[in-house]
Design an enzyme around this catalytic site. Structure first.
Site, PDB file in Angstrom:
ATOM      1  N   GLU A 115     -15.598   3.105  10.099  1.00 50.18           N
ATOM      2  CA  GLU A 115     -15.361   1.654  10.108  1.00 50.18           C
ATOM      3  C   GLU A 115     -13.880   1.470   9.822  1.00 50.18           C
ATOM      4  O   GLU A 115     -13.446   1.569   8.672  1.00 50.18           O
ATOM      5  CB  GLU A 115     -16.187   0.969   9.007  1.00 50.18           C
ATOM      6  CG  GLU A 115     -17.679   1.075   9.172  1.00 50.18           C
ATOM      7  CD  GLU A 115     -18.217   0.188  10.280  1.00 50.18           C
ATOM      8  OE1 GLU A 115     -17.433  -0.526  10.918  1.00 50.18           O
ATOM      9  OE2 GLU A 115     -19.431   0.238  10.514  1.00 50.18           O
TER      10      GLU A 115
ATOM     11  N   CYS B  49     -11.056  -6.513   6.977  1.00 51.75           N
ATOM     12  CA  CYS B  49     -10.995  -5.819   8.269  1.00 51.75           C
ATOM     13  C   CYS B  49     -11.448  -6.754   9.378  1.00 51.75           C
ATOM     14  O   CYS B  49     -10.871  -6.776  10.460  1.00 51.75           O
ATOM     15  CB  CYS B  49     -11.881  -4.583   8.223  1.00 51.75           C
ATOM     16  SG  CYS B  49     -13.556  -4.943   7.705  1.00 51.75           S
TER      17      CYS B  49
HETATM   18  P1  NAP Z   1      -6.978   3.833   3.643  1.00 49.65           P
HETATM   19  O1  NAP Z   1      -5.624   4.134   3.156  1.00 49.65           O
HETATM   20  O2  NAP Z   1      -7.437   4.487   4.864  1.00 49.65           O
HETATM   21  O3  NAP Z   1      -7.965   4.145   2.414  1.00 49.65           O
HETATM   22  C1  NAP Z   1      -9.356   4.063   2.545  1.00 49.65           C
HETATM   23  C2  NAP Z   1     -10.000   5.242   1.852  1.00 49.65           C
HETATM   24  O4  NAP Z   1      -9.657   6.437   2.551  1.00 49.65           O
HETATM   25  C3  NAP Z   1      -9.510   5.451   0.424  1.00 49.65           C
HETATM   26  O5  NAP Z   1     -10.559   5.960  -0.344  1.00 49.65           O
HETATM   27  C4  NAP Z   1      -8.414   6.491   0.591  1.00 49.65           C
HETATM   28  O6  NAP Z   1      -8.156   7.213  -0.586  1.00 49.65           O
HETATM   29  C5  NAP Z   1      -8.997   7.352   1.678  1.00 49.65           C
HETATM   30  N1  NAP Z   1      -8.033   8.073   2.488  1.00 49.65           N
HETATM   31  C6  NAP Z   1      -6.776   7.709   2.815  1.00 49.65           C
HETATM   32  N2  NAP Z   1      -6.226   8.614   3.635  1.00 49.65           N
HETATM   33  C7  NAP Z   1      -7.140   9.583   3.835  1.00 49.65           C
HETATM   34  C8  NAP Z   1      -7.169  10.789   4.581  1.00 49.65           C
HETATM   35  N3  NAP Z   1      -6.140  11.199   5.312  1.00 49.65           N
HETATM   36  N4  NAP Z   1      -8.292  11.546   4.540  1.00 49.65           N
HETATM   37  C9  NAP Z   1      -9.359  11.141   3.823  1.00 49.65           C
HETATM   38  N5  NAP Z   1      -9.397  10.023   3.104  1.00 49.65           N
HETATM   39  C10 NAP Z   1      -8.305   9.231   3.114  1.00 49.65           C
HETATM   40  O7  NAP Z   1      -7.213   2.299   3.883  1.00 49.65           O
HETATM   41  P2  NAP Z   1      -6.500   1.091   3.163  1.00 49.65           P
HETATM   42  O8  NAP Z   1      -5.199   0.883   3.809  1.00 49.65           O
HETATM   43  O9  NAP Z   1      -6.556   1.249   1.706  1.00 49.65           O
HETATM   44  O10 NAP Z   1      -7.553  -0.064   3.572  1.00 49.65           O
HETATM   45  C11 NAP Z   1      -7.322  -0.946   4.558  1.00 49.65           C
HETATM   46  C12 NAP Z   1      -7.837  -0.494   5.917  1.00 49.65           C
HETATM   47  O11 NAP Z   1      -9.259  -0.373   5.875  1.00 49.65           O
HETATM   48  C13 NAP Z   1      -7.541  -1.543   6.966  1.00 49.65           C
HETATM   49  O12 NAP Z   1      -7.159  -0.938   8.152  1.00 49.65           O
HETATM   50  C14 NAP Z   1      -8.873  -2.247   7.125  1.00 49.65           C
HETATM   51  O13 NAP Z   1      -9.037  -2.910   8.335  1.00 49.65           O
HETATM   52  C15 NAP Z   1      -9.818  -1.115   6.960  1.00 49.65           C
HETATM   53  N6  NAP Z   1     -11.159  -1.609   6.618  1.00 49.65           N
HETATM   54  C16 NAP Z   1     -12.141  -1.527   7.564  1.00 49.65           C
HETATM   55  C17 NAP Z   1     -13.404  -2.014   7.289  1.00 49.65           C
HETATM   56  C18 NAP Z   1     -14.517  -1.948   8.307  1.00 49.65           C
HETATM   57  O14 NAP Z   1     -15.669  -2.134   7.929  1.00 49.65           O
HETATM   58  N7  NAP Z   1     -14.244  -1.685   9.572  1.00 49.65           N
HETATM   59  C19 NAP Z   1     -13.673  -2.597   6.056  1.00 49.65           C
HETATM   60  C20 NAP Z   1     -12.636  -2.666   5.106  1.00 49.65           C
HETATM   61  C21 NAP Z   1     -11.394  -2.165   5.409  1.00 49.65           C
HETATM   62  P3  NAP Z   1      -6.884   6.873  -1.522  1.00 49.65           P
HETATM   63  O15 NAP Z   1      -7.084   5.495  -2.037  1.00 49.65           O
HETATM   64  O16 NAP Z   1      -6.941   7.905  -2.570  1.00 49.65           O
HETATM   65  O17 NAP Z   1      -5.667   6.991  -0.634  1.00 49.65           O
END
Ligand code: NAP
Length: 460
Positions: free
Chosen positions: A231, A265
């Protein structure tokens, strides 16, 4: 990123948490595998009872948990209360409906030469959930409730800035009566996700987050041939046609763009307005966006709190500066206020063009882009040119327009005359670079189940 609660209002670290040592992580995974071996044999009635109990406990904790959410990621206390209520509803939904989704599905035995044939849905074991901070309880809950109902075991790697919410979830399920280790929180950094996902004891993963994180987890899961649900980001189109109720449409547009302080999102991020009503829409929309109260999210009168992280605010600023530098106009907002914390004001931009970064990406903050279009077809053409395809929104009273929209919009969800949101009752998910797989409803529950075909021959 350090694992810590850091106040988005002041920028100060409130509480730091130690990462799991390698030995502690190994112990947690061993416990999860052991729990999976016996939890799968528990009755559906027991699981439903524990989910219902979790709902009751969470409802009792609602005030404290809402404060925890607001403290950790800065959404308004009002929004945090709504999130908690949604989780309670989600838990109750799966407690009541989950058992129905788990019933065997009979097939036509005669057509396959059998005495009996059916599909039985069985849990697959330990599932890793990597979750974001923007809905720190709900994002994790919409994985956990169906997964636990299905008989799976969950290990949660939550975002590093919401450790208190992550630990609360582990506590909640334990106190609700679920057997020990059926749901555990792993306080680990993102770079250790690979090790967990490659571990043989972990059978599948779900990730909600950014495109780069999704790409990484999807690649590893592919290499390991493990099921994964992704997602990812969204930049939902919000299309307003002349027949729309403008007052309602602009109220919802404001809500869509500022929910979670603009960090959602789903919900409209790109607004396409028909030329016949563009002036009237912009007048209302800019007035309503400009009137929002930005402030301490704990205050009742606040509409928009700070962004969750310093880097998140920097990203939003970069997008807006890039667009304005290349000719876009900020009708409202457009620059950070002079105050501590990671605040960014509700912003409305016009004149966004393909040369600007935000045209092709996702702005995770309260920034709306507004286009004037001459037809629904033109709106859809620009909307569908984006790499993401999560949600979408149309405001129209016209049946033909609605039909065209549903047929042609490239998104996993199409909402008409209402706000895009998630309900446990209906599936949630995207297409294109917004990811694959579905959460919620019966579909979400079955993502992590073995749909086992059973065929029984005629008696001899
Ligand atoms: P993010 O950096 O991707 O973080 C999300 C989760 O993934 C965190 O637990 C993070 O851990 C972990 N993570 C980060 N990089 C990783 C990697 N290379 N390998 C494995 N895990 C990893 O996302 P964000 O920027 O905090 O959140 C915003 C994004 O999420 C936006 O793009 C938003 O649209 C999307 N989102 C999508 C949905 C949906 O249902 N489609 C819902 C909510 C949010 P750490 O915190 O330790 O870095």
């Amino acid at each position: 990123m350090a694992i810590a609660t850091t106040s988005p209002v002041t920028g100060e670290v409130v509480e730091s948490f130690d990462e799991l040592t390698p030995e502690q992580l190994e112990d947690k995974l061993a416990r999860a595998a052991a729990a999976a071996a016996t939890y799968r044999l528990t009755s559906v009635e027991d699981r439903a009872g524990w989910l219902a109990q979790a709902a009751d406990l969470l409802e009792k904790d609602a005030d404290a948990v809402s404060r925890m959410i607001t403290t950790e990621m800065g959404k308004t206390l009002r929004a945090a209360h709504e999130e908690v209520a949604k989780c309670v509803h989600g838990l109750r939904f799966y407690a009541v409906e989950g058992p129905k989704f788990l019933r065997d599905a009979p097939g036509d035995a005669g057509r396959v030469g059998a005495k009996q044939t059916f599909v039985t849905y069985q849990p697959i074991g330990v599932v890793l959930a990597v979750m974001p901070w923007n809905l720190p309880l709900w994002q994790a809950m919409r994985f956990a409730a169906p997964a636990l109902m299905a008989g799976n075991v969950g290990v949660l790697k939550h975002a590093s800035n919401v450790p208190q919410c992550a630990l609360y979830l582990e506590r909640l399920f334990r106190e609700a009566g679920f057997p020990e280790d059926v749901f555990q929180t792993l306080l680990i950094s993102a770079r250790r996700v690979e090790q967990v996902l490659r571990d043989d004891r972990v059978r599948a993963a779900t990730l909600t987050g950014s495109e780069p994180a999704g790409r990484s987890v999807g690649t590893i899961a592919g290499d390991e041939i493990k099921k994964v649900v992704l997602e990812l980001g969204g930049s939902d189109p919000f299309i307003v046609m002349p027949s729309a109720d403008l007052e309602r449409a602009t109220d919802v547009a404001v809500k869509a763009r500022t929910l979670n302080n603009g960090q959602s999102c789903i919900n409209g991020k790109r607004f396409f307005v028909h030329q016949d009503i563009a002036e009237a829409f912009l007048e209302r929309f800019t007035a309503k966006m400009g009137a929002l109260v930005v402030g301490d999210p704990m205050d009742e009168g606040t509409d928009v709190g700070p962004l969750a992280t310093e880097s998140g605010r920097r990203d939003v600023e970069d997008y807006v500066d890039d667009a304005v530098g290349k000719g876009a106009t900020a009708l409202v907002g457009g620059s950070r206020p002079e105050r501590p914390g990671w605040f960014y004001p509700p912003t409305v931009l016009t004149g966004v063009t393909p040369e600007m970064k935000m045209y092709h990406e996702e702005v995770f903050g309260p920034v709306a882009q507004v286009w004037t279009v001459s037809s629904l077809e033109e709106a859809l053409e620009i909307a569908n040119g984006h790499p993401y395809g999560l949600g979408s929104n149309l405001w129209s009273e016209d049946g033909d327009e609605r039909e065209l929209f549903v047929r042609d919009v490239q998104s996993g969800m199409a909402f008409i005359n209402g706000n895009t949101t998630s309900y446990p009752e209906i599936p949630f998910g995207g297409v294109k670079r917004s990811g694959y797989g579905r959460e919620l409803s019966d579909l979400g529950m079955r993502e992590f189940m073995n749909a086992k075909t059973v065929w029984v021959g005629q008696d001899s």
